[in-house]
Design an enzyme around this catalytic site. Sequence first.
Site, PDB file in Angstrom:
ATOM      1  N   LYS A  13       0.829  -1.212   0.000  1.00  0.00           N
ATOM      2  CA  LYS A  13       0.000   0.000   0.000  1.00  0.00           C
ATOM      3  C   LYS A  13       0.863   1.262   0.000  1.00  0.00           C
ATOM      4  CE  LYS A  13      -2.195  -0.806   3.895  1.00  0.00           C
ATOM      5  NZ  LYS A  13      -1.507  -2.008   4.365  1.00  0.00           N
ATOM      6  N   ARG A  88      -8.908   0.905   9.523  1.00  0.00           N
ATOM      7  CA  ARG A  88      -8.471  -0.454   9.835  1.00  0.00           C
ATOM      8  C   ARG A  88      -9.524  -1.229  10.611  1.00  0.00           C
ATOM      9  NH1 ARG A  88      -2.638   0.593   9.453  1.00  0.00           N
ATOM     10  NH2 ARG A  88      -1.456  -1.322   9.705  1.00  0.00           N
ATOM     11  N   ARG A 127      11.645  -6.860   4.575  1.00  0.00           N
ATOM     12  CA  ARG A 127      11.555  -5.415   4.339  1.00  0.00           C
ATOM     13  C   ARG A 127      12.658  -4.644   5.088  1.00  0.00           C
ATOM     14  NH1 ARG A 127       5.695  -2.730   4.933  1.00  0.00           N
ATOM     15  NH2 ARG A 127       5.926  -3.068   7.146  1.00  0.00           N
ATOM     16  N   ARG A 160      12.139  -2.271  10.451  1.00  0.00           N
ATOM     17  CA  ARG A 160      11.159  -1.698  11.375  1.00  0.00           C
ATOM     18  C   ARG A 160      11.022  -2.598  12.594  1.00  0.00           C
ATOM     19  NH1 ARG A 160       5.706  -0.052   8.167  1.00  0.00           N
ATOM     20  NH2 ARG A 160       4.806  -1.037  10.000  1.00  0.00           N
ATOM     21  N   ARG A 171       0.282  -9.153  13.671  1.00  0.00           N
ATOM     22  CA  ARG A 171      -0.330  -8.069  12.882  1.00  0.00           C
ATOM     23  C   ARG A 171      -1.237  -8.636  11.792  1.00  0.00           C
ATOM     24  NH1 ARG A 171       4.795  -5.508  10.903  1.00  0.00           N
ATOM     25  NH2 ARG A 171       3.543  -4.078   9.692  1.00  0.00           N
TER      26      ARG A 171
HETATM   27  P1  AMP Z   1       1.405   0.573   9.103  1.00  0.00           P
HETATM   28  O1  AMP Z   1       2.624   1.370   8.817  1.00  0.00           O
HETATM   29  O2  AMP Z   1       0.199   1.025   8.333  1.00  0.00           O
HETATM   30  O3  AMP Z   1       1.621  -0.920   9.004  1.00  0.00           O
HETATM   31  O4  AMP Z   1       1.034   0.855  10.640  1.00  0.00           O
HETATM   32  C1  AMP Z   1       1.944   0.534  11.682  1.00  0.00           C
HETATM   33  C2  AMP Z   1       1.209   0.467  13.018  1.00  0.00           C
HETATM   34  O5  AMP Z   1       0.609   1.735  13.314  1.00  0.00           O
HETATM   35  C3  AMP Z   1       0.044  -0.518  13.081  1.00  0.00           C
HETATM   36  O6  AMP Z   1       0.463  -1.846  13.354  1.00  0.00           O
HETATM   37  C4  AMP Z   1      -0.776   0.064  14.229  1.00  0.00           C
HETATM   38  O7  AMP Z   1      -0.175  -0.207  15.482  1.00  0.00           O
HETATM   39  C5  AMP Z   1      -0.630   1.561  13.969  1.00  0.00           C
HETATM   40  N1  AMP Z   1      -1.706   2.058  13.073  1.00  0.00           N
HETATM   41  C6  AMP Z   1      -1.555   2.590  11.824  1.00  0.00           C
HETATM   42  N2  AMP Z   1      -2.735   2.943  11.295  1.00  0.00           N
HETATM   43  C7  AMP Z   1      -3.664   2.624  12.228  1.00  0.00           C
HETATM   44  C8  AMP Z   1      -5.079   2.702  12.275  1.00  0.00           C
HETATM   45  N3  AMP Z   1      -5.783   3.186  11.244  1.00  0.00           N
HETATM   46  N4  AMP Z   1      -5.701   2.265  13.404  1.00  0.00           N
HETATM   47  C9  AMP Z   1      -5.026   1.773  14.452  1.00  0.00           C
HETATM   48  N5  AMP Z   1      -3.688   1.643  14.472  1.00  0.00           N
HETATM   49  C10 AMP Z   1      -3.006   2.064  13.372  1.00  0.00           C
END
Ligand code: AMP
Length: 213
Positions: A13, A88, A127, A160, A171
């Site tokens: 994404k 989410r 990654r 990360r 996750r």
């Molecule tokens: P991402 O980079 O999108 O994989 O997000 C990394 C982490 O940020 C996720 O595993 C959540 O802990 C938090 N996070 C990001 N977006 C959201 C969201 N819309 N709702 C809740 N937690 C989020």
Amino acid sequence: MRIVLLGAPGSGKGTQAKRLMQERGVSHISTGDMLRAAAEAGSRFGQQAKDVMDAGQLVSDTLMLGIISERLAEPDAQTGFILDGFPRTRKQALDLDGLLQASSQSLDAAVLMNLDFEVLIRRLTGRRTCSITGRLLNIYFSPPEELEECINSGGELLQREDDNEETIRYRLDVYRQQTEPLIDFYQEQNKLKIVNAEGKIDEVYSRLLAILK
Ligand code: AMP
């Protein structure tokens, strides 16, 4: 263009959204990036968010609504956006609809980046980000010369904190339970489009453009 990119962690994404931003000038809004920036800034909220993220859990819907409503109110978001990592949960999707309705806007599409589970695991465990250029790389899929280029110029391949195998599996479980139901949610709204997210970045990007036409 107002779109939501749906898809599991590792489905590409962020990569595709960045490219859409570069080539189409549409604002890329990544809630993960926003939360990581808050964590780096070291505020109390940032530290709390970091603990939640490192554990692979979701930040609360209430907090996310605050973050996203402020971000969508910024001038650059008025003409369009690509949402990456939000919504989410069903509650977040309903909140988003409410926010958009309040400003007489609506989503054009929710695009699902569809990818096989095992490929996701390899994408996530492999990654890395180059510490010098910030470029996203993958130790399994990137051409060796791109990985070497980073290391030879004195860079490090950073991983990360939430990209270790245990957190990744957690996750993905969270995704299945909380986010996957949004596929039906957007299908019912007739907004769902599905992109095959397997293969090279350029190939996926072409498919994405074709579907957005
Ligand atoms: P991402 O980079 O999108 O994989 O997000 C990394 C982490 O940020 C996720 O595993 C959540 O802990 C938090 N996070 C990001 N977006 C959201 C969201 N819309 N709702 C809740 N937690 C989020």
